[in-house]
Design an enzyme around this catalytic site. Structure first.
Site, PDB file in Angstrom:
ATOM      1  CG  HIS A 148      -1.960  -1.055   1.089  1.00  0.00           C
ATOM      2  ND1 HIS A 148      -3.241  -0.551   0.879  1.00  0.00           N
ATOM      3  CD2 HIS A 148      -1.889  -2.405   1.232  1.00  0.00           C
ATOM      4  CE1 HIS A 148      -4.190  -1.656   0.710  1.00  0.00           C
ATOM      5  NE2 HIS A 148      -3.077  -2.942   0.902  1.00  0.00           N
ATOM      6  CG  ASP A 357       0.009   9.124   0.801  1.00  0.00           C
ATOM      7  OD1 ASP A 357      -0.021   8.142   1.065  1.00  0.00           O
ATOM      8  OD2 ASP A 357      -0.557  10.191   1.275  1.00  0.00           O
TER       9      ASP A 357
END
Ligand code: ADQ
Length: 446
Positions: A148, A357
């Site tokens: 992720h 991110d």
């Protein structure tokens, strides 16, 4: 015994309706599946149980495991290193030992619930060693892994002690999924650098098998966000928020993040402070609401970040505020999803400016919430979301001037142009929701 097993650090119980849970829960349920994970409470050892049609197989973590495996190796070593080392990673031998032991425990728990030939889907940076451990015990399984967070460039990854073990760990999977194509390429390059393998395109031959590394950009439960955004009560809350903050004369800027040093919260606040200081905006014309969800507060770097942010918030409100009117509202709080959507609906400009991110779901949630096609998104080019949402106002969050330019551009752009941008971003997000993400991954895994 189960034909489909999800393996993740946390169980889908008490976790709230997060995107991952809502995407995988229905698949797990319909395929008679199981979920292997930790309850979130150290020392707790509940028996396996059923939850919403899914077999739950809890993995126990002691207090020391939480310190070493979770807060140590996962959140103080791998997390910062994989995010461009924006904070210095800490390396401890005892943490690595605990990480391996806990990964072993997860692999064993998974082997105990997976049927012959089952499909297993392992998630995220806490469990990098699990695919290889599982492969050794259970060569009959089909194993997928999804990361992720970002996967760093080769030069940075090479700093990681026992680095080859982590690459071998992932190569235990048949399919390794990443948020972005560049991350998959970084991983494939490492298989050459560390193991002398010869990747061809997305595939690499390893120990008589073929491993595929590919990007599967994750998304959100669009229908859930749209439903909340259509709820009259949520809309009433949004209108009340706007009124409380000064009505339509005052532009509402919004940030929503876990309080994490990767999210660029301090740089964002600094940019806002400078915009006030140089008179580009005034306290009468604009207000910033920053929601910062408490996260990993036992890790020293997170406590330091909190102190930095809170000092800066105090400084800005002290310098530019008025009685009854603050330029910056800082909420160190968790919020319900309905409350978040009300904030999204109220915000004229959403600021999503992480230093790095993997994806960033807040950006996609904002877009999904704007059924009115209103609002503007200022987005860091270092988020995975930036590859899909290039109609946002893209910024380099390391460059305070560029942050200010991006915010200024969003303020200056007329409503027609903003609507056109939001419409295109909505088309993208609506066509690629989290359900499609999960199906794409599992189709390729086969
Ligand atoms: P995170 O780093 O947690 O996720 P993000 O993708 O933004 O970052 O997801 C955060 C989630 O928490 C969002 O769904 C958001 O709505 C929710 N949230 C944030 N603040 C909240 C608050 N105050 N109250 C309630 N909910 C709040 C990691 C990676 C990301 C990747 C995701 C999914 O770091 O890059 O996008 O996993 O893969």
């Amino acid at each position: 015994m189960n034909q489909f097993v999800v393996v993740a650090n946390r169980l889908p119980v008490d976790a709230g309706p997060g995107g991952l849970v809502s995407a995988l829960q229905p698949i797990a349920r319909s395929s008679g599946g199981a979920w292997v994970g930790w309850t979130g409470n150290p020392g707790e050892r509940p028996e396996p149980f059923e939850h919403e049609g899914v077999h739950i197989q809890p993995v126990e973590l002691s207090g020391e495991d939480v310190d070493h495996y979770y807060e140590g190796q996962s959140n103080s070593t791998i997390w910062p290193l994989f995010h461009d080392a924006v904070e210095p990673p800490v390396h401890r031998r005892a943490w690595r030992v605990a990480y391996e032991a806990v990964n072993r425990r997860f692999a064993e728990a998974t082997a105990s619930v997976a049927a012959e030939g089952a499909t297993v889907w392992v998630h995220d940076y806490q469990l990098l060693l699990v695919p290889a451990m599982l492969r050794r015990d259970r060569p009959d399984l089909r194993i997928g892994f999804f990361l992720h967070i970002p996967f760093p460039p080769v030069e940075l990854f090479m700093q990681l002690p026992r680095r080859t073990d982590f690459v071998r760990g992932l190569l235990g999977a048949d399919l390794v999924g990443f948020q972005q194509p560049l991350a998959a390429q970084n991983f494939l390059r490492l298989t050459t650098q560390l193991l002398g393998l010869h990747p061809e395109g997305e595939r690499v031959a390893y120990e008589g098998r073929t491993v595929t590394a590919r990007a599967f950009p994750i998304s959100i439960d669009v229908a859930e966000i749209e439903k909340l955004a259509a709820d009259p009560e949520v809309q009433r809350d949004a209108a009340r928020l706007r009124k409380d903050l000064g009505g339509d004369r005052r532009l509402l800027l919004l940030g929503v993040d876990r309080l994490d040093y990767t999210k660029g919260i301090d740089q964002r606040i600094e940019a806002y402070g400078e915009l006030l200081a140089d008179g580009t905006i005034s306290n009468d014309e604009a207000v910033l609401v920053q929601v910062a969800t408490p996260s990993r507060m036992r890790v020293a770097q997170y406590q330091q970040l909190r102190e930095r942010v809170e000092r800066e918030v105090g400084r800005i409100n002290g310098e530019f505020g008025d009685v009854g009117r603050a330029p910056l509202h800082y909420l160190f709080q968790s919020r319900t999803r309905a409350e978040l959507v009300a904030l999204y609906l109220a915000a004229d400009i959403m600021l999503v400016t992480p230093l790095r991110d993997g994806m960033n779901l807040v950006a996609k949630e904002y877009v999904a919430a704007r059924r009115d096609e209103g609002g503007a998104l200022v987005l860091s080019e270092f988020t995975g979301a930036a590859s899909e949402l290039d109609d946002a106002f893209l910024v380099n969050p390391y460059d305070v001037d560029d942050l200010k330019r991006g915010i200024g551009a969003a303020i200056a752009t007329g409503p027609e142009e903003l609507t056109a941008r939001m419409r295109r971003m909505r088309e993208r997000v609506r066509a690629h929701d989290v359900d499609r993400w999960a199906r794409d991954f599992l189709d390729v895994l086969g």
